[in-house]
Scaffold this motif. Sequence first.
Motif, PDB file in Angstrom:
ATOM      1  N   ARG A   1      -1.816   4.392   9.232  1.00 28.64           N
ATOM      2  CA  ARG A   1      -1.619   5.098   7.990  1.00 28.64           C
ATOM      3  C   ARG A   1      -0.695   6.296   8.246  1.00 28.64           C
ATOM      4  O   ARG A   1      -0.881   7.022   9.217  1.00 28.64           O
TER       5      ARG A   1
ATOM      6  N   ASP B   1       0.309   3.881   1.708  1.00 32.37           N
ATOM      7  CA  ASP B   1       0.249   4.652   2.951  1.00 32.37           C
ATOM      8  C   ASP B   1       1.242   4.202   4.014  1.00 32.37           C
ATOM      9  O   ASP B   1       1.132   4.604   5.169  1.00 32.37           O
TER      10      ASP B   1
ATOM     11  N   ARG C   1       1.562  -4.289  11.247  1.00 27.30           N
ATOM     12  CA  ARG C   1       0.947  -3.265  10.410  1.00 27.30           C
ATOM     13  C   ARG C   1       0.849  -1.949  11.169  1.00 27.30           C
ATOM     14  O   ARG C   1       0.375  -1.906  12.297  1.00 27.30           O
TER      15      ARG C   1
ATOM     16  N   GLN D   1       1.486   1.505   5.572  1.00 29.60           N
ATOM     17  CA  GLN D   1       0.939   0.673   6.650  1.00 29.60           C
ATOM     18  C   GLN D   1       1.642  -0.674   6.680  1.00 29.60           C
ATOM     19  O   GLN D   1       1.764  -1.294   7.724  1.00 29.60           O
TER      20      GLN D   1
ATOM     21  N   ASP E   1       0.821  -1.203   0.000  1.00 28.05           N
ATOM     22  CA  ASP E   1       0.000   0.000   0.000  1.00 28.05           C
ATOM     23  C   ASP E   1       0.857   1.256   0.000  1.00 28.05           C
ATOM     24  O   ASP E   1       1.975   1.257   0.497  1.00 28.05           O
TER      25      ASP E   1
HETATM   26 MG    MG Z   1      -4.200   1.752   4.284  1.00 31.51          MG
END
Ligand code: MG
Length: 315
Positions: A206, A103, A203, A105, A101
């Motif tokens: 964001r 962002d 994880r 994450q 991703d």
């Molecule tokens: Mg995300």
Amino acid sequence: MPVVYLVVPCYNEEEVLPETVKRLTAKLSSMISDGKASEESRMLFVDDGSRDRTWELIEQFSAENTYVGGIKLSHNRGHQNALLAGLMSAKEHCDCAISLDADLQDDIEVLDQFVEKYTEGCEVVYGVRSSRKTDTAFKRNTARSYYKLMKTLGVEIVYDHADYRLMGSKALEALSEYKEVNLFLRGIVPLIGFRSDYVYYERHERFAGESKYPLRKMLKFALDGVTSFSVKPLRIIANLGITICLLSIIGLIYGLVSFIIGSSVAGWTSLICSVWFLGGLQMLCIGIVGVYVGKIYSETKHRPRYTVEKTIIND
Ligand code: MG
Ligand code: UDP
């Protein structure tokens, strides 16, 4: 050393993109200098029809940074399609592609581990979340129940794995043979087979900007996962129908017997209840059948799943 492509779908990500490019460049160059990835490795940012300056940023970065490449989709096609577009472009240039991703994450520090497993001979490497600490209790519980539901419906998906994964060129080639429009990559990849392994990661939150997956999109995605991979709901309906038919026969016999022995009453309540109940049940069943018919409809149209408008890859 394998040519590694990092495929990053981006939808309105102007806020995070500069940082993502910075961190991924640092990571990729260290992997290259450590001899883990080839000099030709690249990052491929897929602009999924963003309305903000995402594409301008990608163009700008690719001009000053050889590692940055981009493809621009002509319209917003959703995360899964954007990812597929990126993977299919990467397939032409790489030995393996890792999707992540925009962002930040997905913890980029484990990227080496993905590549190590690939070098050891794995064709697919799944990134699996080691915990769900950063999720809300609601998200955590719904996700858990969803995985369980998928399992009972006979769909093979990897627990707590999202779309952070490595695929080798053979797996990518196989993936390109899957022509379905209702794309749910998490369900398709395990079907492809090949030797696979897992990489565990934490994880993060964001980095900036907000989630592009509101509850509404998430529900649609979850439903797509079920209806694209399992026809069990149809069988459940059929079984339900059979059960209700059998029960109604018993009811009929009971009614006849009580009529014959003369003890029947004009039961308006029971009558109206059964009318409503059966009406509702039929509608529900038709609705579910409709979902599948809708899918057949969109599959038979064989529409392209995405259209690439521009591609930049520095050599
Ligand atoms: Mg995300
Ligand atoms: N994304 C995309 N197209 C969309 C929605 C999202 O390419 O229509 C991308 C987004 O830019 C991000 C990734 O998919 O890189 C995951 O989205 P997001 O972080 O918003 O989802 P969440 O992590 O909240 O589930």
